[in-house]
Write an enzyme that holds these catalytic residues in place. Sequence first.
Site, PDB file in Angstrom:
ATOM      1  N   GLU A 191       0.805  -1.217   0.000  1.00 57.33           N
ATOM      2  CA  GLU A 191       0.000   0.000   0.000  1.00 57.33           C
ATOM      3  C   GLU A 191       0.843   1.274   0.000  1.00 57.33           C
ATOM      4  OE1 GLU A 191      -3.109   0.506  -0.399  1.00 57.33           O
ATOM      5  OE2 GLU A 191      -3.943  -1.502  -0.221  1.00 57.33           O
ATOM      6  N   THR A 192       1.797   1.380   0.914  1.00 61.28           N
ATOM      7  CA  THR A 192       2.494   2.665   1.071  1.00 61.28           C
ATOM      8  C   THR A 192       4.004   2.538   1.289  1.00 61.28           C
ATOM      9  OG1 THR A 192       2.116   2.712   3.475  1.00 61.28           O
ATOM     10  CG2 THR A 192       0.437   3.744   2.059  1.00 61.28           C
TER      11      THR A 192
END
Length: 355
Positions: A136-137
């Site tokens: 995701e990040t």
Amino acid sequence: MLNPPTALLATLTLTAALSAQAAPRHARSEPPPQPLGPRPELVAFADTLANDTGWDATALRDLLAQALDLPRVRQLILPAPAGAAKTWAAYRERFIDSRRIDAGLAFWAEHEAALARAESQYGVPAEIIIGILGVETFYGRITGGFKVLDALATLAFDFPAEHPRAAERQAFFRRELAEFLRLCRDNGLDPAEVRGSYAGALGLPQFMPGSWRQYAVDFDGDGRIDLFASPADAIGSVAHYLAEQGWKPAQTTHYTVQLPADPLSRRRLLAPDIRPHFSAAELLAEGATLSEAARDHDGPLAVIELQNGPHMPATVRLGTENFWAITRYNWSAYYAMAVIELGQAVRARRAPAPR
């Protein structure tokens, strides 16, 4: 993902969005974004929300009317063109490399206690949480640079009509805009300053505002939920979310399988897509070759096909209910498999615990 239940980062990944943000050096400059202004549907939305919450209607109208209409967001939310080839090898390479594995190792070492507590409390293995936060990040390194108010208001009031599910998606983003404004009010955040993905996803785990309000937990015990700055809150919230989506402790995520040669049988097995549908006995009856562990599996299974381009055979797996739970985070078998394999790669690199 933006599919029910309200999850997180759309079916598009943040990394893809950030890559798309980089305009060609000689691209024609576009005029600066303009405020949405007091269009009737915006005013009606503001008045309804103000009536429901007791907020000042005039102030809410003004806040929303000043939000910028972002052409880039409208472009990024559109699905890939029809016929665009998917390649699992290329997708995997984007997320499972030495830099991300090294970052995952460091994150696991720093937050080992929180990961162990989340696994104990919710039954979700640390490696799955590590995989999600890494995909995701990049463990908080890439959380999105769009002003969330502008992004959500754009998608709520100027959603691209050419999208195949425009009405459904626009309604979704209006709900998420309301959830975002409630989230900001509840947490003392300035809605005009919060940044996230082009789809409005927030923080280390890229929760949509509705998911933050429903599933996020105060896992560090400081009395507040902060998915921007508290890795412990992000860890606990991811685990809680997956548990609420039906994660089964101690169940594997997938098995190997060889599909039958008969084209009709293959089509029948692939038709349900990523939703678990078949028993092991039904798969065997269709001519599939299952591993011993898969034959003993108690519960429904999905036949997962990951394309590898026109010249290579597809990668095929059997997804369990836990594979399905990961796709509730992002409606994509490619995403789920990347999460699983990144987590496995990080776990494999960890030094064995001292005896």
